[in-house]
Design a protein around this motif. Structure first.
Motif, short mmCIF file in Angstrom:
data_model
loop_
_atom_site.label_atom_id
_atom_site.label_comp_id
_atom_site.label_asym_id
_atom_site.label_seq_id
_atom_site.Cartn_x
_atom_site.Cartn_y
_atom_site.Cartn_z
N ASP A 136 41.79 40.87 39.92
CA ASP A 136 40.96 41.30 38.81
C ASP A 136 41.73 42.29 37.94
O ASP A 136 42.12 43.36 38.39
CB ASP A 136 39.68 41.96 39.36
CG ASP A 136 38.66 42.26 38.29
OD1 ASP A 136 38.98 43.02 37.35
OD2 ASP A 136 37.52 41.78 38.39
N GLN A 137 41.94 41.93 36.66
CA GLN A 137 42.75 42.77 35.78
C GLN A 137 42.15 44.15 35.58
O GLN A 137 42.87 45.17 35.60
CB GLN A 137 42.91 42.09 34.42
CG GLN A 137 43.84 42.83 33.47
CD GLN A 137 45.28 42.83 33.93
OE1 GLN A 137 45.89 41.77 34.07
NE2 GLN A 137 45.84 44.01 34.17
N GLU A 138 40.84 44.23 35.40
CA GLU A 138 40.21 45.53 35.18
C GLU A 138 40.33 46.41 36.42
O GLU A 138 40.63 47.61 36.32
CB GLU A 138 38.73 45.33 34.83
CG GLU A 138 38.00 46.63 34.51
CD GLU A 138 36.56 46.41 34.12
OE1 GLU A 138 35.79 47.39 34.13
OE2 GLU A 138 36.19 45.25 33.81
N VAL A 139 40.11 45.84 37.60
CA VAL A 139 40.26 46.59 38.85
C VAL A 139 41.71 47.04 39.01
O VAL A 139 41.98 48.19 39.40
CB VAL A 139 39.82 45.72 40.05
CG1 VAL A 139 40.15 46.41 41.37
CG2 VAL A 139 38.31 45.46 39.98
N ALA A 140 42.65 46.16 38.71
CA ALA A 140 44.07 46.50 38.82
C ALA A 140 44.45 47.64 37.89
O ALA A 140 45.21 48.55 38.26
CB ALA A 140 44.92 45.27 38.53
N ASP A 141 43.93 47.61 36.68
CA ASP A 141 44.25 48.67 35.71
C ASP A 141 43.74 50.03 36.18
O ASP A 141 44.45 51.04 36.06
CB ASP A 141 43.64 48.33 34.35
CG ASP A 141 44.34 47.16 33.66
OD1 ASP A 141 45.46 46.81 34.07
OD2 ASP A 141 43.76 46.60 32.71
N ARG A 142 42.52 50.06 36.73
CA ARG A 142 41.98 51.33 37.23
C ARG A 142 42.80 51.83 38.41
O ARG A 142 43.10 53.02 38.53
CB ARG A 142 40.51 51.15 37.64
CG ARG A 142 39.56 51.01 36.47
CD ARG A 142 38.12 51.31 36.89
NE ARG A 142 37.68 50.47 37.99
CZ ARG A 142 37.01 49.33 37.84
NH1 ARG A 142 36.71 48.89 36.63
NH2 ARG A 142 36.64 48.62 38.89
N ALA A 143 43.17 50.92 39.31
CA ALA A 143 43.97 51.30 40.48
C ALA A 143 45.33 51.83 40.04
O ALA A 143 45.83 52.84 40.57
CB ALA A 143 44.15 50.11 41.42
N HIS A 144 45.95 51.17 39.07
CA HIS A 144 47.26 51.60 38.58
C HIS A 144 47.18 53.01 38.02
O HIS A 144 48.05 53.86 38.30
CB HIS A 144 47.76 50.63 37.51
CG HIS A 144 49.12 50.97 36.98
ND1 HIS A 144 49.30 51.60 35.77
CD2 HIS A 144 50.36 50.78 37.50
CE1 HIS A 144 50.59 51.78 35.56
NE2 HIS A 144 51.26 51.29 36.59
N SER A 145 46.14 53.30 37.22
CA SER A 145 45.99 54.64 36.65
C SER A 145 45.82 55.68 37.74
O SER A 145 46.41 56.77 37.68
CB SER A 145 44.77 54.66 35.70
OG SER A 145 44.98 53.79 34.60
N ALA A 159 47.46 39.09 40.07
CA ALA A 159 47.60 37.65 40.27
C ALA A 159 46.63 37.21 41.36
O ALA A 159 46.07 38.03 42.09
CB ALA A 159 49.04 37.30 40.68
N ASP A 160 46.44 35.91 41.47
CA ASP A 160 45.67 35.31 42.56
C ASP A 160 46.61 35.17 43.75
O ASP A 160 47.49 34.30 43.75
CB ASP A 160 45.11 33.96 42.13
CG ASP A 160 44.24 33.31 43.21
OD1 ASP A 160 44.22 33.82 44.35
OD2 ASP A 160 43.58 32.30 42.90
N ALA A 161 46.43 35.99 44.75
CA ALA A 161 47.36 36.00 45.89
C ALA A 161 47.32 34.71 46.68
O ALA A 161 48.26 34.41 47.42
CB ALA A 161 47.04 37.18 46.82
N GLU A 162 46.25 33.93 46.55
CA GLU A 162 46.19 32.65 47.26
C GLU A 162 47.13 31.61 46.65
O GLU A 162 47.46 30.62 47.30
CB GLU A 162 44.76 32.10 47.23
CG GLU A 162 43.76 32.93 48.02
CD GLU A 162 42.42 32.24 48.12
OE1 GLU A 162 42.35 31.20 48.80
OE2 GLU A 162 41.45 32.73 47.51
N LYS A 163 47.58 31.86 45.42
CA LYS A 163 48.43 30.90 44.73
C LYS A 163 49.79 31.49 44.36
O LYS A 163 50.57 30.87 43.65
CB LYS A 163 47.73 30.40 43.46
CG LYS A 163 46.38 29.75 43.72
CD LYS A 163 45.67 29.41 42.43
CE LYS A 163 44.29 28.79 42.71
NZ LYS A 163 43.55 28.50 41.45
#
Length: 382
Positions: A136-145, A159-163
């Motif tokens: 999830d891009q939004e979740v990733a952005d918050r985590a990165h910050s 990314a989709d870790a399953e693929k």
């Protein structure tokens, strides 16, 4: 409120509960609250709002409970289904302990979430050796910050870790998934170092009563290992299959029997988890008959159109070629005859071509096998 005494108390409790000191101390050093949103939900959907009750919010941040941080994949106006969270610290500690991470190991995390667990990994092996994947891009952005603000810099991939095809040299000594799966993605096996270890919440199928913590070792391309107790996580987004046909309350059974006692207990709690390991190919849920004061439990085969309904008054209704209720009862009898093995006595083997086998005590004692080409069928071996 000063968070340090709360973090110290949390770490002390984890250590007192048997978590090794080098793992428990991580929860003292990494501030959990720094990775949490201002509004979150705890056990029983309790809402914590930092603006309304900052002290209550801070105490919740250092309590040993999962905290929901996103619902409905971030969409507005949904039913409020939890889709991202910060796992309970004791669960994180349990998974980190099971991983047996050593100095120099490269670690991949599947499911960044808030970034808190990634920060724990950075403390354990160093930022440069941690890769964390978030779909999830939004979740990733918050985590990165949050990670940057706390001076952590793991490799964060959206990314989709399953693929996922490959990251770096494609080999990690440890892979820890923070989402539940039924099918171990081939992409994860490709990423695993020779003799590496994969830690993941696992269940035979979406809709099973509960899941287990699978601790799997690389065996030359295959992975296998025992389960370490029950564990339930949110499903990986690509495996949220909720499309099993639910038997309508008006559906007519072709067999009705009466059980001694409440037949719903067959799929309740630890017994239900055992049934999911002993009997392949089914999902379950609950429903109410018109005028009923208590719900009944239904089970549906994922291999054919068979179903069963188990009622609080002892009625057992079944339909189709599979007599699911009788399979459950027979499995329970067999389990008792085997000396009542615990969840930790069972294990899983996943081959490089996607074949999954559940076994009891040793890999040669297979109970059932699901072949990669037959996702909706299973062979009973034991």
């Amino acid at each position: 409120m000063d968070y340090l005494p709360l973090a110290q108390a949390l770490a002390d409790q984890l250590h007192a509960d048997g978590i090794p000191e080098h793992i428990a101390s991580l929860f003292r050093r990494v501030p959990r609250h720094a990775f949490l949103p201002d509004v979150m939900w705890g056990d029983g959907r309790t809402r914590y709002d930092r603006a309304e009750d900052p002290d209550g919010w801070m105490r919740a941040a250092y309590s040993d409970q999962p905290l929901t941080t996103q619902v409905d994949d971030g969409a507005e106006g949904g039913p409020g289904i939890a889709t991202s969270s910060s796992s309970a610290p004791s669960v994180m500690a349990r998974m980190l302990t099971a991983a047996r991470i050593e100095p120099g190991h490269r670690v991949m995390e599947i499911g960044t979430g808030t970034g808190y667990h990634a920060a724990l990994l950075c403390e354990l092996v160093g930022d440069i050796r941690v890769t964390t994947i978030e779909i999830d891009q939004e979740v990733a952005d918050r985590a990165h910050s949050a990670l940057i603000a706390e001076d952590y810099a793991p490799e964060l991939v959206t990314a989709d870790a399953e693929k996922l095809a490959s990251i770096g040299d494609g080999r990690h000594h440890r892979i820890i998934a923070t989402c539940q799966v039924a099918e171990i993605p081939e992409a994860w096996l490709v990423q695993l170092h020779a003799r590496g270890r994969l830690i993941t919440p696992w269940a035979p199928t979406p809709g099973a009563p509960a899941g287990v913590l699978a601790v799997l070792e690389d065996c030359g391309g295959d992975v296998q290992g025992r389960f370490e107790g029950s564990l339930a996580f949110m499903w990986a987004r690509g495996q949220r299959r909720g499309g099993h046909m639910v038997p309508d309350v008006d559906a007519v059974p072709d067999r009705i029997t009466h059980a001694d006692g409440d037949p719903r207990t067959l799929l309740d709690g630890e017994t239900g988890l055992l049934m999911s390991l002993l009997v392949p190919g089914w999902a379950h849920g609950m429903a109410m008959e018109p005028g009923a004061s208590e719900p009944h439990v239904w089970a549906v085969s994922t291999r054919c159109g068979s179903w069963a309904r188990m009622h609080p008054d002892g009625r057992v209704e079944q339909f189709g070629p599979r007599r699911l209720a009788e399979e459950f009862a027979g499995a329970l009898t067999w389990w008792r005859g085997e000396g009542r093995p615990t969840v930790d006595d069972f294990g899983l083997t996943v081959t490089a071509d996607g074949c999954r086998s559940v076994w009891l005590r040793e890999p040669r004692a297979e109970l059932w096998t699901l072949h990669a080409a037959d996702h909706d069928d299973a062979d009973d071996v034991g």
